[in-house]
Motif scaffolding. Sequence first.
Motif, short mmCIF file in Angstrom:
data_model
loop_
_atom_site.label_atom_id
_atom_site.label_comp_id
_atom_site.label_asym_id
_atom_site.label_seq_id
_atom_site.Cartn_x
_atom_site.Cartn_y
_atom_site.Cartn_z
N CYS A 9 1.33 4.50 -6.20
CA CYS A 9 1.02 5.24 -7.43
C CYS A 9 1.37 6.73 -7.32
O CYS A 9 1.37 7.44 -8.32
CB CYS A 9 -0.45 5.06 -7.80
SG CYS A 9 -1.60 5.86 -6.66
N CYS A 24 0.23 8.31 -1.83
CA CYS A 24 0.33 6.86 -1.96
C CYS A 24 1.77 6.45 -2.30
O CYS A 24 2.40 7.04 -3.18
CB CYS A 24 -0.62 6.38 -3.04
SG CYS A 24 -0.49 4.63 -3.40
N CYS A 51 -5.22 3.60 -0.44
CA CYS A 51 -5.23 4.60 -1.50
C CYS A 51 -6.54 4.52 -2.29
O CYS A 51 -6.91 3.45 -2.75
CB CYS A 51 -4.03 4.36 -2.42
SG CYS A 51 -4.05 5.40 -3.89
N CYS A 85 -5.58 3.63 -6.43
CA CYS A 85 -5.18 2.30 -6.89
C CYS A 85 -5.64 1.20 -5.94
O CYS A 85 -5.49 0.02 -6.23
CB CYS A 85 -3.66 2.23 -7.09
SG CYS A 85 -2.71 2.43 -5.58
ZN ZN Z 1 -2.23 4.54 -4.97
#
Ligand code: ZN
Length: 111
Positions: free
Chosen positions: A72, A69, A97, A100
């Motif tokens: 994050c 990702c 993702c 998150c």
């Molecule tokens: Zn993420």
Amino acid sequence: MSKYKILYFLCIVLAILCIVPIITCASLMEQQPWNETSLTIGVYVSIGVMFAFILVAIGIMMTRSTFRCGKCGMEFKGKPFDIIRGAHTNNKRVMTCPHCGTRGICDHEIK
Ligand SMILES: [Zn+2]
């Protein structure tokens, strides 16, 4: 570079090369000495081989890929539908993702 990555790129290159016999067969249909039926078979066989290579490439990507990702930084395995519909470059792909929930550009790696 892993052997799956090499295999993946090989499939993509071979799939692109299949366009050559398709165009060649299609353009030869205009000319008299060639048998139209055999050229039509040639076009369909080339398209079939091209799809086979694309399917192998997608199969490798689905089973051997990890994504990271961009927001994050967590690594995850992509969902098949997300992999197919995502816009992509060589090593980036737009994915959602699972950690998150952000839909954005992720680093893509074939292991
Ligand atoms: Zn993420």
